[in-house]
Design a protein around this motif. Structure first.
Motif, PDB file in Angstrom:
ATOM      1  N   GLY A  99       5.932  12.743  -7.194  1.00 44.93           N
ATOM      2  CA  GLY A  99       6.852  11.908  -6.422  1.00 44.93           C
ATOM      3  C   GLY A  99       6.764  10.445  -6.825  1.00 44.93           C
ATOM      4  N   VAL A 100       7.098   9.604  -5.903  1.00 49.67           N
ATOM      5  CA  VAL A 100       7.163   8.171  -6.202  1.00 49.67           C
ATOM      6  C   VAL A 100       5.811   7.590  -6.565  1.00 49.67           C
ATOM      7  CG1 VAL A 100       9.198   7.797  -4.811  1.00 49.67           C
ATOM      8  CG2 VAL A 100       6.972   7.666  -3.756  1.00 49.67           C
ATOM      9  N   GLY A 101       4.732   8.280  -6.187  1.00 49.79           N
ATOM     10  CA  GLY A 101       3.411   7.752  -6.488  1.00 49.79           C
ATOM     11  C   GLY A 101       3.150   7.600  -7.974  1.00 49.79           C
ATOM     12  N   ASP A 102       3.892   8.329  -8.773  1.00 52.50           N
ATOM     13  CA  ASP A 102       3.662   8.260 -10.207  1.00 52.50           C
ATOM     14  C   ASP A 102       4.402   7.134 -10.887  1.00 52.50           C
ATOM     15  OD1 ASP A 102       3.643  11.891 -10.468  1.00 52.50           O
ATOM     16  OD2 ASP A 102       2.087  10.442  -9.938  1.00 52.50           O
ATOM     17  N   LEU A 103       5.297   6.499 -10.149  1.00 51.85           N
ATOM     18  CA  LEU A 103       6.070   5.439 -10.772  1.00 51.85           C
ATOM     19  C   LEU A 103       5.204   4.222 -11.043  1.00 51.85           C
ATOM     20  CD1 LEU A 103       9.382   5.505  -8.740  1.00 51.85           C
ATOM     21  CD2 LEU A 103       9.024   6.264 -11.095  1.00 51.85           C
ATOM     22  N   ALA A 104       5.539   3.503 -12.086  1.00 54.25           N
ATOM     23  CA  ALA A 104       4.794   2.270 -12.389  1.00 54.25           C
ATOM     24  C   ALA A 104       4.961   1.257 -11.275  1.00 54.25           C
ATOM     25  CB  ALA A 104       5.291   1.700 -13.711  1.00 54.25           C
ATOM     26  N   LEU A 105       6.104   1.296 -10.610  1.00 55.69           N
ATOM     27  CA  LEU A 105       6.362   0.336  -9.538  1.00 55.69           C
ATOM     28  C   LEU A 105       5.332   0.471  -8.419  1.00 55.69           C
ATOM     29  CD1 LEU A 105       8.268  -1.907  -8.770  1.00 55.69           C
ATOM     30  CD2 LEU A 105       9.626  -0.248  -7.496  1.00 55.69           C
ATOM     31  N   ALA A 106       4.876   1.720  -8.207  1.00 59.61           N
ATOM     32  CA  ALA A 106       3.862   1.913  -7.169  1.00 59.61           C
ATOM     33  C   ALA A 106       2.588   1.157  -7.541  1.00 59.61           C
ATOM     34  CB  ALA A 106       3.577   3.404  -6.985  1.00 59.61           C
ATOM     35  N   ASP A 107       2.179   1.261  -8.818  1.00 61.88           N
ATOM     36  CA  ASP A 107       0.991   0.531  -9.258  1.00 61.88           C
ATOM     37  C   ASP A 107       1.170  -0.968  -9.072  1.00 61.88           C
ATOM     38  OD1 ASP A 107       0.177   2.742 -12.036  1.00 61.88           O
ATOM     39  OD2 ASP A 107      -0.438   2.742  -9.942  1.00 61.88           O
ATOM     40  N   VAL A 108       2.364  -1.453  -9.475  1.00 63.79           N
ATOM     41  CA  VAL A 108       2.631  -2.891  -9.349  1.00 63.79           C
ATOM     42  C   VAL A 108       2.540  -3.314  -7.895  1.00 63.79           C
ATOM     43  CG1 VAL A 108       4.386  -4.673  -9.616  1.00 63.79           C
ATOM     44  CG2 VAL A 108       4.042  -2.995 -11.424  1.00 63.79           C
ATOM     45  N   ALA A 109       3.141  -2.502  -7.017  1.00 63.31           N
ATOM     46  CA  ALA A 109       3.125  -2.850  -5.598  1.00 63.31           C
ATOM     47  C   ALA A 109       1.708  -2.930  -5.073  1.00 63.31           C
ATOM     48  CB  ALA A 109       3.930  -1.810  -4.821  1.00 63.31           C
ATOM     49  N   VAL A 110       0.894  -1.955  -5.473  1.00 62.68           N
ATOM     50  CA  VAL A 110      -0.492  -1.937  -4.999  1.00 62.68           C
ATOM     51  C   VAL A 110      -1.239  -3.174  -5.500  1.00 62.68           C
ATOM     52  CG1 VAL A 110      -2.678  -0.755  -5.268  1.00 62.68           C
ATOM     53  CG2 VAL A 110      -0.649   0.538  -4.692  1.00 62.68           C
ATOM     54  N   VAL A 111      -1.005  -3.510  -6.765  1.00 67.14           N
ATOM     55  CA  VAL A 111      -1.698  -4.678  -7.316  1.00 67.14           C
ATOM     56  C   VAL A 111      -1.299  -5.945  -6.568  1.00 67.14           C
ATOM     57  CG1 VAL A 111      -1.859  -6.159  -9.337  1.00 67.14           C
ATOM     58  CG2 VAL A 111      -2.072  -3.712  -9.599  1.00 67.14           C
ATOM     59  N   LEU A 112      -0.004  -6.087  -6.260  1.00 70.19           N
ATOM     60  CA  LEU A 112       0.442  -7.276  -5.531  1.00 70.19           C
ATOM     61  C   LEU A 112      -0.194  -7.338  -4.150  1.00 70.19           C
ATOM     62  CD1 LEU A 112       4.205  -7.340  -6.517  1.00 70.19           C
ATOM     63  CD2 LEU A 112       2.472  -8.995  -7.139  1.00 70.19           C
ATOM     64  N   LEU A 113      -0.224  -6.180  -3.514  1.00 74.76           N
ATOM     65  CA  LEU A 113      -0.832  -6.122  -2.188  1.00 74.76           C
ATOM     66  C   LEU A 113      -2.306  -6.532  -2.249  1.00 74.76           C
ATOM     67  CD1 LEU A 113      -0.313  -5.278   0.719  1.00 74.76           C
ATOM     68  CD2 LEU A 113      -0.785  -2.930   0.064  1.00 74.76           C
ATOM     69  N   LEU A 114      -3.013  -5.982  -3.223  1.00 74.79           N
ATOM     70  CA  LEU A 114      -4.424  -6.312  -3.345  1.00 74.79           C
ATOM     71  C   LEU A 114      -4.619  -7.780  -3.703  1.00 74.79           C
ATOM     72  CD1 LEU A 114      -5.854  -3.169  -5.136  1.00 74.79           C
ATOM     73  CD2 LEU A 114      -5.919  -3.760  -2.739  1.00 74.79           C
TER      74      LEU A 114
END
Lengths: 513, 531
Positions: free
Chosen positions: B216-231
């Motif tokens: 699902g969406v968890g595999d998208l690169a955008l998810a990684d980017v979002a997590v990094v921004l949040l962190l």
């Protein structure tokens, strides 16, 4: 009883820390009483262990008495697990004795801020006793590190002119070693899920892969090597000894140095036997190099305390050689040499302290010569101590060195025999070199015609009153007698250690496992 | 539009704090200046302690419902925005106790401030408001609540930092904090926006479910980017490298109690945010663990190396705080992977947080005591940098001769921060962290923690040794020329409230060393082996 032995100095330390500032006599008395009580409590533990065969029949690797096992930090499986056996009791008694003599020495040379001084010495004792009695890895580590801060302050605040730098070097070096030690201990935990030493010794390395054993043993090795000290990680020792006050030097040499080798025998060998077998040759090579290098360095030293510091490195080389052979003879030799070194070098540092306080210098150039003629009693004890240290038969130092060399000629099965044979010969040569530098020292300082050096004498004191006082005799005599007793009858110590060491070697280090 | 149901019970700590805040607001208008200076901080401190007590009492109850819950939809469980679980309760307790201790320091500062330069009511108000924010963060279960809590924690601090009136350092510090915080909030909002766009939900449990759903969406690169921004946004709050640049100058420009607050409760709020967010997002993005590990290592190392160069105590404590953040993040770096090990990583961070808060508040309390004037500009009218910026390592040389107990306590807290015996509590904190690293298959992190302990020891020891250094010949010889540089506020005695606080904290640290289950054992999620 273990709790009593550990708790008394701890209580004394806390009470002394709160002692009112101006008091001079009362803290020293209180400190002496506590130290004496601790020694008595330790002696009480002695009868229970005499004739203890250490479980050689039961086949257990570790058979502690006076056990205390309480939950402490239960969430990470750390327990307050204390116990005593034949390997640790001689060291416990040595620690208690040297601390008591150190407290008595406060009457010979009054430290300023005596309450704080005695409090730090007692804290040191707590750390040492805790290390020798600990049967849980984290407890061992905590006690191992407790000695760092008090020794740092003892050196930096009551020490000589270069004390600050020497103390910092000591502290950071030892801490780095302890960091390696922590890594090794947690590594063991990660592989086995237990911090308990009895359980880990029982296992004898079962369930830990060889690679992990090697890595963990390597980490522990570094940690204990810094403390022992093992060449080439010994460079913190000479400055620390030179700058430390007398009591500090005695406790550093007589107590702290024992903790490293004890740790090797108690933890590294039983828990990681394969790692031990793999790295024993390296240990042996470094140990013997230390013996020779230290002897050569001693020969060129012109400062008394530095000379004795290097001689400590040499003696501990013999201890570590004994440990590296992984045989009953070798480990017994190591433990005996440990105790002997504690007694003899403790005595030497007390004597050097006496010389320094009379002449206000430790430099051989400034001390002149013919000390025996000027201060006959001090000269005699100094000769006795030096001769004991170089390993004269009949005195304590001989047995450890001789047995270590013998053990190196017959190392455990699986260790390279020829290498150890060569090392044994080199070690024996090192023993001869030890004799050379001590005799040089004696010739230069003690015997021969009287030459008054540049170092000035104690003001207004004739040669008689500057000789050994009664209080100093109280400090020297027990060590003198014990050195003689141990030399003539080593079974005093060997009787205690033989059993547990046999159990250890049989249960763990036998190559059939 | 669904109306969320509100259960008041889990909000009890927050309500207590709000009540205190309202009382402070009103009392500030009605009480005369002299009384105000003492009553307001005292009441605030008691309020925080009361909130801690509430949290301790409530959090043990597993049946406690969440609050602000949406009605259960078809096939979904009811999603609650604020849940006072075990972890949230523990965090609330330690946060509020730290805030209470800081308010005692504020009490001492206000009492020393005879001209009434610092406004008592506003001072207590901002600290209480920030604490409310931190408590909300600890219990939040969705991203909006988290954000609101973080903002509530941060915005009052702009004012608090600027309370150092009459000096440009305070205004500069406040401006730095404002600009950096605004940037970090913007980053975080962007990350939250991306996550919402990807998953369609703000609630952390739902977020975790969607992100872990295979393919699902968890595999998208955008998810990684979002997590990094949040962190990244949260990393600003805890002061991890490279998001740490605001910390040293802000700590130095702020009054000492505010610096203590930033270093303790504010940082704890950031850690709480990370503990809340990471399990949810790292399940979908294993990169999160790598980022945490990287942040941890860099923070530890840079913090320790730069701290070695510091001369001013507050700045030194700021940099050491950055290094301590690194140790705190180690536990969070082992969160991904096996769930049993994951919990023990978070538990290690919680345990170390408790130890760290105790030691750091104690250390700042000692600095406040030493400073004498407890935080306002030193001797007025002087331009001497050493005096203006507060106590330095040189100025505390030989402090043990005049103030033996403060010196001993300060040395105790420093050695506790270093993680050495005889302050066993600090040692156990470090052991817990190293153990979590090893059992979480990140042994290299544990090794780095051990090595950094050696590095840190150098500067902690330097300060502790300076305290006990001999300044000259025998104690008490008359006509002694002290060669120390200009002392701050000579002759001013240590305030009694600060002294009592220091004594209490030192006692707790010593006792807890011998009975570590008291503090470390109280941390939830510590043992991975099924407890």
């Amino acid at each position: 009883m273990s709790l009593v032995v550990l708790g008394l100095p701890l209580l004394g330390c806390l009470v002394l820390a709160l002692w009112p500032r101006g008091a001079d006599l009362s803290p020293r008395i209180f400190g002496t009483v506590i130290a004496a009580a601790t020694l008595l409590a330790a002696l009480v533990m002695l009868p229970g262990l005499r004739g203890d065969d250490g479980g050689a029949d039961t086949g257990r690797a570790l058979n502690p008495r006076h056990e205390v096992d309480l939950p402490w930090l239960s969430v990470i499986d750390v327990r307050l697990h204390l116990g005593v056996d034949g390997i640790s009791l001689p060291l416990i008694l040595l620690t208690a004795l040297l601390t008591l003599l150190g407290m008595v020495h406060n009457w010979v040379e009054r430290p300023d801020r005596p309450a704080l001084f005695c409090s730090l010495v007692l804290l040191l004792e707590v750390g040492a006793l805790g290390t020798f009695m600990a049967l849980d890895l984290v407890l061992f580590f905590a006690a191992f590190e407790v000695v760092l801060i008090p020794m740092y302050f003892l050196i930096s605040r009551w020490g000589g002119p270069g004390a600050a730098a020497a103390a910092l070097k000591f502290a950071v070096y030892t801490l780095a070693g302890s960091a390696a030690l922590l890594i090794g201990l947690v590594f063991i935990y990660a592989s086995t899920g237990s911090f308990d030493l009895v359980e880990l010794s029982e296992r004898g390395g079962a369930g830990i892969s060889t690679a992990v054993q090697l890595a963990a043993f390597g980490a522990l090795f570094v940690g204990f090597a810094v403390k022992s000290p093992l060449w080439p990680l010994h460079t913190w020792l000479p400055p620390a000894h030179t700058e430390a006050p007398t009591v500090g030097s005695v406790l550093l040499a007589g107590v702290q140095l024992k903790m490293g080798t004890y740790g090797l025998v108690r933890i590294a060998l039983p828990v990681l036997p394969e790692g031990a077998r793999a790295l024993a040759p390296i240990l042996a090579v470094l140990a013997v190099t230390g013996i020779v290098v230290a002897a050569l360095a001693c020969y060129t030293q012109n400062e008394l305390k530095r000379l004795i510091a290097y001689s400590s490195v040499g003696h501990m080389g013999f201890v570590l050689l004994g440990v590296s052979t992984l045989t009953t003879v070798g480990i017994n030799a190591a433990l005996l040499a440990n105790v002997a070194h504690g007694l003899i070098t403790g005595l030497l540092f007390f004597l050097v302290g006496a010389v320094k306080s009379r002449f206000h210098t430790g430099e051989l150039d400034e001390l002149g010569s013919g000390l025996w003629a000027r201060l006959p009693r001090l000269g005699f004890v100094l000769v006795f101590a030096c001769v004991a240290s170089l390993g004269l038969p009949g005195l304590a130092g001989f047995w450890g060195e001789a047995m270590a060399v013998y053990a190196a000629l017959h190392p455990a099965v699986g260790l390279p025999g020829p290498l150890f044979g060569v090392l044994a010969v080199v070690a024996a040569a090192g023993a001869v070199l030890t004799a050379v530098y001590f005799l040089r020292l004696l010739r230069r300082l003690v015997v021969g015609p009287v030459v008054v050096g540049a170092g000035h004498r104690v003001q207004g004191a004739g040669s008689r009153t500057a000789d050994i006082w009664v209080t100093e005799r109280v400090v020297h005599v027990p060590l003198l007698l014990l050195t003689l007793a141990l030399g003539l009858y080593p079974a005093v110590v060997l009787g205690l250690t033989e059993g547990p060491v046999a159990g250890l070697v049989e249960a763990v280090l036998a190559p059939s496992r | 539009m669904t109306v969320q149901s509100i259960t008041w019970a889990p909000l009890a700590p927050v309500l207590v704090l709000v009540a205190g805040l309202v009382f402070v607001l009103l009392a500030d208008l009605m009480l005369p200046l002299g009384v105000r200076r003492m009553v307001l901080p005292a009441v605030s401190a008691v309020t925080c302690a009361g909130a801690a007590g509430c949290a301790a009492w409530l959090a043990g109850d597993p049946g406690l419902p969440g609050t602000f819950c949406s009605a259960p939809g078809p096939g979904n469980a009811s999603r609650c925005a604020y849940v006072l679980g075990e972890t949230a309760g523990f965090l609330t307790v330690v946060l509020c106790l730290a805030a209470a201790a800081v308010l005692v320091l504020a009490l001492a500062q206000l009492q020393a401030d005879v001209e009434g330069v610092t406004p008592a009511g506003e001072y207590c108000l901002v600290l209480l408001a920030a604490t409310i924010g931190a408590v909300i963060v600890a219990g939040s279960r969705d991203l909006i609540t988290l954000l609101v809590g973080l903002e509530t924690l941060t915005v009052p601090m702009y004012a608090a930092v600027a309370f150092r009136r009459g000096s440009s350092a305070g205004a500069e510090a406040a401006l730095t904090l404002l600009l950096v915080s605004v940037t970090s909030t913007a980053l975080m909002l962007l990350g939250i926006g991306f996550l919402y766009g990807l998953t369609g939900t703000m609630h952390l449990d739902a977020l975790a479910e969607v992100l872990t759903a295979g393919g699902g969406v968890g595999d998208l690169a955008l998810a990684d980017v979002a997590v990094v921004l949040l962190l990244a946004g949260l990393a600003f709050k805890v002061g991890a490298v490279p998001f740490h640049v605001w910390a040293p100058s802000t700590y130095q420009g702020a009054p000492i109690p505010v610096a203590a607050y930033l270093s303790s409760a504010s940082k704890a709020g950031g850690i709480a945010g990370l503990i809340v967010v990471l399990p949810a997002v790292s399940s979908g993005s294993p990169a999160a663990a790598t980022w945490m590990a990287l942040l941890a290592v860099v923070s530890m190392t840079v913090g320790n190396l730069v701290a070695m160069r510091q001369r001013h105590l507050v700045r030194l404590l700021a940099w050491s705080g950055i290094a301590q953040t690194g140790y705190l993040l180690v536990g969070l770096a082992v969160l991904s992977g096996r769930s049993d090990q994951a919990l023990s990583g978070a538990g290690a961070t919680l345990a170390y947080l408790a130890v760290y808060l105790l030691m750091t508040v104690g250390a700042f309390a000692c600095v406040a005591a030493i400073d004498g004037t407890t935080g306002t500009v030193g001797t007025t009218g002087t331009t001497d940098a050493a005096v203006r910026d507060g106590p330095s390592v040189e100025s505390v040389r030989g402090l043990a001769a005049d103030h033996p107990r403060i010196a001993a306590a300060f040395a105790l807290f420093l050695i506790g921060l270093a993680g050495l015996p005889p302050v066993l509590l600090g040692l156990f904190g470090k052991v817990v962290v190293v153990r979590a690293a090893f059992t979480g298959d990140a042994g290299w992190l544990g090794i780095l923690v051990a090595l950094n302990t050696v590095l840190a020891f150098v500067y902690y020891l330097r300060v502790a040794a300076a305290l006990f250094a001999r300044t000259g010949v025998a104690v008490g010889s008359a006509g002694q020329l002290a060669s120390t540089p200009v002392e701050v506020a000579p002759g001013r005695a240590v305030s009694s409230s600060t002294g009592m606080l220091v004594a209490a904290l030192a006692l707790v640290a010593l006792v807890a060393g011998f009975w570590p289950d008291l503090i470390i054992g109280a941390a939830p999620l510590l043992s991975p082996f099924g407890e």
